[in-house]
Write a protein that holds these residues in place. Sequence first.
Motif, PDB file in Angstrom:
ATOM      1  N   LEU A 100       9.671   4.082   5.527  1.00 19.38           N
ATOM      2  CA  LEU A 100      10.106   5.296   4.835  1.00 19.38           C
ATOM      3  C   LEU A 100      10.511   4.990   3.390  1.00 19.38           C
ATOM      4  CD1 LEU A 100      12.083   7.244   7.595  1.00 19.38           C
ATOM      5  CD2 LEU A 100       9.723   7.569   6.828  1.00 19.38           C
ATOM      6  N   LEU A 101      11.114   3.838   3.155  1.00 20.82           N
ATOM      7  CA  LEU A 101      11.411   3.430   1.778  1.00 20.82           C
ATOM      8  C   LEU A 101      10.110   3.319   0.991  1.00 20.82           C
ATOM      9  CD1 LEU A 101      13.363   2.250  -0.441  1.00 20.82           C
ATOM     10  CD2 LEU A 101      12.757   0.003   0.471  1.00 20.82           C
ATOM     11  N   SER A 102       9.105   2.711   1.596  1.00 19.32           N
ATOM     12  CA  SER A 102       7.795   2.568   0.950  1.00 19.32           C
ATOM     13  C   SER A 102       7.189   3.937   0.655  1.00 19.32           C
ATOM     14  CB  SER A 102       6.852   1.750   1.833  1.00 19.32           C
ATOM     15  OG  SER A 102       7.403   0.476   2.114  1.00 19.32           O
ATOM     16  N   ALA A 103       7.304   4.855   1.612  1.00 24.83           N
ATOM     17  CA  ALA A 103       6.783   6.219   1.419  1.00 24.83           C
ATOM     18  C   ALA A 103       7.501   6.912   0.269  1.00 24.83           C
ATOM     19  CB  ALA A 103       6.946   7.027   2.704  1.00 24.83           C
ATOM     20  N   MET A 104       8.804   6.698   0.178  1.00 28.89           N
ATOM     21  CA  MET A 104       9.616   7.330  -0.869  1.00 28.89           C
ATOM     22  C   MET A 104       9.187   6.861  -2.250  1.00 28.89           C
ATOM     23  SD  MET A 104      12.435   9.333  -0.851  1.00 28.89           S
ATOM     24  CE  MET A 104      11.409  10.304  -1.944  1.00 28.89           C
ATOM     25  N   ILE A 105       8.991   5.556  -2.391  1.00 30.54           N
ATOM     26  CA  ILE A 105       8.571   4.985  -3.682  1.00 30.54           C
ATOM     27  C   ILE A 105       7.190   5.507  -4.067  1.00 30.54           C
ATOM     28  CG2 ILE A 105       7.981   2.847  -4.911  1.00 30.54           C
ATOM     29  CD1 ILE A 105      10.104   1.483  -3.019  1.00 30.54           C
ATOM     30  N   GLU A 106       6.286   5.575  -3.087  1.00 35.26           N
ATOM     31  CA  GLU A 106       4.930   6.090  -3.356  1.00 35.26           C
ATOM     32  C   GLU A 106       4.983   7.569  -3.743  1.00 35.26           C
ATOM     33  OE1 GLU A 106       2.203   4.372  -3.495  1.00 35.26           O
ATOM     34  OE2 GLU A 106       2.505   2.559  -2.319  1.00 35.26           O
ATOM     35  N   ALA A 107       5.847   8.337  -3.079  1.00 38.91           N
ATOM     36  CA  ALA A 107       5.950   9.773  -3.368  1.00 38.91           C
ATOM     37  C   ALA A 107       6.442  10.003  -4.789  1.00 38.91           C
ATOM     38  CB  ALA A 107       6.888  10.445  -2.365  1.00 38.91           C
ATOM     39  N   ARG A 108       7.480   9.261  -5.193  1.00 38.01           N
ATOM     40  CA  ARG A 108       7.995   9.449  -6.556  1.00 38.01           C
ATOM     41  C   ARG A 108       6.997   8.933  -7.582  1.00 38.01           C
ATOM     42  NH1 ARG A 108      10.860  13.047  -8.893  1.00 38.01           N
ATOM     43  NH2 ARG A 108      12.496  12.875  -7.296  1.00 38.01           N
ATOM     44  N   SER A 109       6.313   7.829  -7.291  1.00 37.65           N
ATOM     45  CA  SER A 109       5.284   7.325  -8.205  1.00 37.65           C
ATOM     46  C   SER A 109       4.183   8.359  -8.380  1.00 37.65           C
ATOM     47  CB  SER A 109       4.698   6.011  -7.676  1.00 37.65           C
ATOM     48  OG  SER A 109       5.687   5.009  -7.588  1.00 37.65           O
ATOM     49  N   CYS A 110       3.782   8.962  -7.276  1.00 36.40           N
ATOM     50  CA  CYS A 110       2.740   9.997  -7.301  1.00 36.40           C
ATOM     51  C   CYS A 110       3.185  11.161  -8.186  1.00 36.40           C
ATOM     52  CB  CYS A 110       2.468  10.471  -5.868  1.00 36.40           C
ATOM     53  SG  CYS A 110       1.261  11.792  -5.741  1.00 36.40           S
ATOM     54  N   GLU A 111       4.430  11.575  -8.028  1.00 36.78           N
ATOM     55  CA  GLU A 111       4.961  12.696  -8.812  1.00 36.78           C
ATOM     56  C   GLU A 111       5.010  12.339 -10.291  1.00 36.78           C
ATOM     57  OE1 GLU A 111       8.374  15.129 -10.581  1.00 36.78           O
ATOM     58  OE2 GLU A 111       8.240  12.955 -10.307  1.00 36.78           O
ATOM     59  N   ARG A 112       5.417  11.104 -10.597  1.00 37.27           N
ATOM     60  CA  ARG A 112       5.463  10.675 -11.985  1.00 37.27           C
ATOM     61  C   ARG A 112       4.058  10.590 -12.591  1.00 37.27           C
ATOM     62  NH1 ARG A 112      10.497   8.337 -13.826  1.00 37.27           N
ATOM     63  NH2 ARG A 112      11.966   9.979 -13.303  1.00 37.27           N
ATOM     64  N   PHE A 113       3.102  10.108 -11.814  1.00 39.27           N
ATOM     65  CA  PHE A 113       1.718  10.029 -12.308  1.00 39.27           C
ATOM     66  C   PHE A 113       1.182  11.432 -12.613  1.00 39.27           C
ATOM     67  CE2 PHE A 113       0.856   5.811  -9.840  1.00 39.27           C
ATOM     68  CZ  PHE A 113       1.600   5.119 -10.784  1.00 39.27           C
TER      69      PHE A 113
END
Length: 199
Positions: free
Chosen positions: A117-130
């Motif tokens: 879930l930590l990994s998912a969270m980082i990917e989600a925020r990275s996706c939003e920033r991209f």
Amino acid sequence: MSEKTILKLQLPTDPLWVKNVVESNIEELLTDHAYCEQKAATNAITLIIQNPNLSDIVQEMVALAQEELEHFKMVHAIMLKRGFTLGKERRDNYVNELRRFMIVGGGREAQLIDRLLLSAMIEARSCERFKVLSENINDAELAEFYHELMISEATHYAMFIRLAKKHAVEVDVDARWKEFLEFEAQVIQNYGKGETIHG
């Protein structure tokens, strides 16, 4: 793509972050981004080392590590093309703060689910920033590049959530994910001021 409906992030990034912070120091952003991709590959390898008996996770993480390293290579190629040199690794305070929310001790299952879930969270925020970068940066090459990466990061986020639900027996993944989202909303309030992917 709406972050509220797909990524469930509670606090969106202000597009002014791109205009006021990022565009004045593209080299710093790209250096930080390159290391984010390298750390994502390292995280995938760590999940393999920690869970060698879970063949599905091993297979998915091998593919992910390869993809993240390919992204690292792509970012580095853009840097070289622009005459930039990869600087020293940047500390990712956002990720370090999120780590504090992970369960320490407890059972093996709870630790695995939290790591996913930590990994998912980082990917989600990275996706939003991209997404924010692709829509607001005054640089055609980077706008297209970040649009492509946004799609990729969204599939990574979904994969980590799927794996968490698959391997959860005792843990209520939806409830724990909701807690992660609430914590992340508090953490991210302090960011959006630096020329880094999570800054």
